[in-house]
Design a protein around this motif. Structure first.
Motif, PDB file in Angstrom:
ATOM      1  N   GLU A  90     -19.948  -7.239  -3.636  1.00  0.00           N
ATOM      2  CA  GLU A  90     -19.230  -6.019  -4.010  1.00  0.00           C
ATOM      3  C   GLU A  90     -19.645  -5.480  -5.380  1.00  0.00           C
ATOM      4  OE1 GLU A  90     -17.224  -4.255  -1.978  1.00  0.00           O
ATOM      5  OE2 GLU A  90     -17.840  -5.716  -0.460  1.00  0.00           O
ATOM      6  N   ASP A 116     -18.927   7.057  -2.138  1.00  0.00           N
ATOM      7  CA  ASP A 116     -19.084   6.310  -0.894  1.00  0.00           C
ATOM      8  C   ASP A 116     -19.785   4.996  -1.237  1.00  0.00           C
ATOM      9  OD1 ASP A 116     -19.658   5.247   1.564  1.00  0.00           O
ATOM     10  OD2 ASP A 116     -21.017   6.835   2.203  1.00  0.00           O
ATOM     11  N   ASP A 117     -19.045   3.895  -1.184  1.00  0.00           N
ATOM     12  CA  ASP A 117     -19.585   2.586  -1.561  1.00  0.00           C
ATOM     13  C   ASP A 117     -20.693   2.108  -0.640  1.00  0.00           C
ATOM     14  OD1 ASP A 117     -17.761   2.568  -3.561  1.00  0.00           O
ATOM     15  OD2 ASP A 117     -16.614   0.842  -2.846  1.00  0.00           O
ATOM     16  N   ASN A 118     -20.840   2.727   0.509  1.00  0.00           N
ATOM     17  CA  ASN A 118     -21.827   2.280   1.489  1.00  0.00           C
ATOM     18  C   ASN A 118     -23.099   3.123   1.451  1.00  0.00           C
ATOM     19  OD1 ASN A 118     -20.291   0.103   2.703  1.00  0.00           O
ATOM     20  ND2 ASN A 118     -18.944   1.717   3.469  1.00  0.00           N
ATOM     21  N   SER A 119     -23.332   3.783   0.322  1.00  0.00           N
ATOM     22  CA  SER A 119     -24.525   4.612   0.152  1.00  0.00           C
ATOM     23  C   SER A 119     -25.299   4.183  -1.084  1.00  0.00           C
ATOM     24  CB  SER A 119     -24.142   6.096   0.017  1.00  0.00           C
ATOM     25  OG  SER A 119     -23.535   6.569   1.190  1.00  0.00           O
ATOM     26  N   CYS A 144     -26.738   1.007  -6.111  1.00  0.00           N
ATOM     27  CA  CYS A 144     -26.006   0.737  -4.872  1.00  0.00           C
ATOM     28  C   CYS A 144     -25.265  -0.582  -4.993  1.00  0.00           C
ATOM     29  CB  CYS A 144     -26.952   0.691  -3.666  1.00  0.00           C
ATOM     30  SG  CYS A 144     -28.100  -0.705  -3.649  1.00  0.00           S
ATOM     31  N   LYS A 145     -24.365  -0.839  -4.047  1.00  0.00           N
ATOM     32  CA  LYS A 145     -23.726  -2.142  -3.975  1.00  0.00           C
ATOM     33  C   LYS A 145     -24.733  -3.160  -3.442  1.00  0.00           C
ATOM     34  CE  LYS A 145     -18.733  -1.767  -3.912  1.00  0.00           C
ATOM     35  NZ  LYS A 145     -17.492  -2.065  -3.166  1.00  0.00           N
ATOM     36  N   LYS A 147     -24.381  -5.560  -1.441  1.00  0.00           N
ATOM     37  CA  LYS A 147     -24.264  -5.886  -0.017  1.00  0.00           C
ATOM     38  C   LYS A 147     -25.188  -5.031   0.852  1.00  0.00           C
ATOM     39  CE  LYS A 147     -20.291  -2.823   0.870  1.00  0.00           C
ATOM     40  NZ  LYS A 147     -18.865  -2.772   1.263  1.00  0.00           N
ATOM     41  N   LEU A 148     -25.553  -3.845   0.366  1.00  0.00           N
ATOM     42  CA  LEU A 148     -26.433  -2.978   1.146  1.00  0.00           C
ATOM     43  C   LEU A 148     -27.860  -3.517   1.202  1.00  0.00           C
ATOM     44  CD1 LEU A 148     -25.291   0.581  -0.030  1.00  0.00           C
ATOM     45  CD2 LEU A 148     -24.380  -0.863   1.803  1.00  0.00           C
ATOM     46  N   ILE A 177     -28.569   3.384   6.193  1.00  0.00           N
ATOM     47  CA  ILE A 177     -27.846   3.510   4.926  1.00  0.00           C
ATOM     48  C   ILE A 177     -28.232   4.837   4.286  1.00  0.00           C
ATOM     49  CG2 ILE A 177     -27.586   2.565   2.598  1.00  0.00           C
ATOM     50  CD1 ILE A 177     -28.201  -0.218   3.880  1.00  0.00           C
TER      51      ILE A 177
END
Length: 233
Positions: A90, A116-119, A144-145, A147-148, A177
């Motif tokens: 995270e 947007d945490d998933n970008s 980016c995070k 995890k990506l 992504i």
């Protein structure tokens, strides 16, 4: 602060010898947004350069925030790979270059644009998207995070790769992504120090100054991953 922020760069011996790595690290120490760790990623063996004795200790002594990693892969892509075993999923990671001095408010201003945490967030997005590297351009900075990037170590990495921007553009595309624009577009907002042309610094040993088979590698990546780069100047 709601985000833990890490920094990741790769480096080469000439950048240690000429002091540019130290200047880069100090510019991360001076960020107005708190930095958890600065990862300096090295191959276990350099292909293009003579190794420096005690290289890990020399780099480690540059800052209490620094952690040096060693990986069995010699590529500029190490700035995306070396830190993966050490960073929490995270946490955010800013990816940059070791021959730049970054603006002290860069990380803070980039974080302000996250929705947007998933970008992935790319600086100068609207300019670099028509460059030769897909959309990812590490020299101006991306974020980016962690995890990506978890599937990157399982990605079918080329045996030799000197074009990490293209490789990561492909990775994010294949992982579905999104790469989104950060709020940062101007060089003045990215770098603390520009060159005489008001652009980024180009350090000793830069790949862009070498006669590497760039176009050949782009074509190999296109074939390997069944994709096509629209702009290949």
């Amino acid at each position: 602060y709601i985000y833990n922020m890490n920094i990741s760069i790769a480096t080469i011996p000439p950048r240690i010898n000429d002091g540019s790595l130290l200047k880069c690290i100090k510019s991360f120490e001076n960020q107005t947004f708190p930095i958890k760790k600065i990862y300096v990623n090295l191959p276990k063996k350099f292909k293009r350069f003579q190794n420096i004795e005690n290289i890990e200790n020399i780099i480690q002594d540059m800052s209490k925030l620094v952690k040096v990693t060693r990986t069995n892969y010699d590529s500029p892509a190490l700035k995306w790979l070396g830190f993966l075993p050490y960073v929490d999923d995270e946490d955010f990671v800013f990816i940059g270059d070791d021959d730049q001095e970054y603006h002290p408010e860069l990380i803070y201003n980039m974080v302000e644009g996250i929705y947007d945490d998933n970008s992935v967030y790319q600086n100068r997005y609207h300019i670099v998207k028509t460059g030769t590297a897909g959309i990812i351009h590490g020299f101006v900075g991306a974020m980016c995070k962690k995890k990506l990037l978890n599937n990157l170590s399982k990605f079918d990495l080329p045996k030799t790769c000197w074009i990490d921007d293209q490789l990561l553009s492909i990775y994010f595309h294949k992982q579905n992504i999104k790469i989104r624009p950060s709020p940062i577009s101007d060089f003045d907002d990215i770098y603390y120090k520009l060159n005489q042309y008001d652009r980024e610094q180009i350090g000793v040993g830069a790949l862009c100054k070498m006669s590497l088979p760039r176009q050949k590698q782009i074509k190999e990546l296109e074939y390997k991953f069944n994709c096509y780069f629209q702009f290949k100047k």
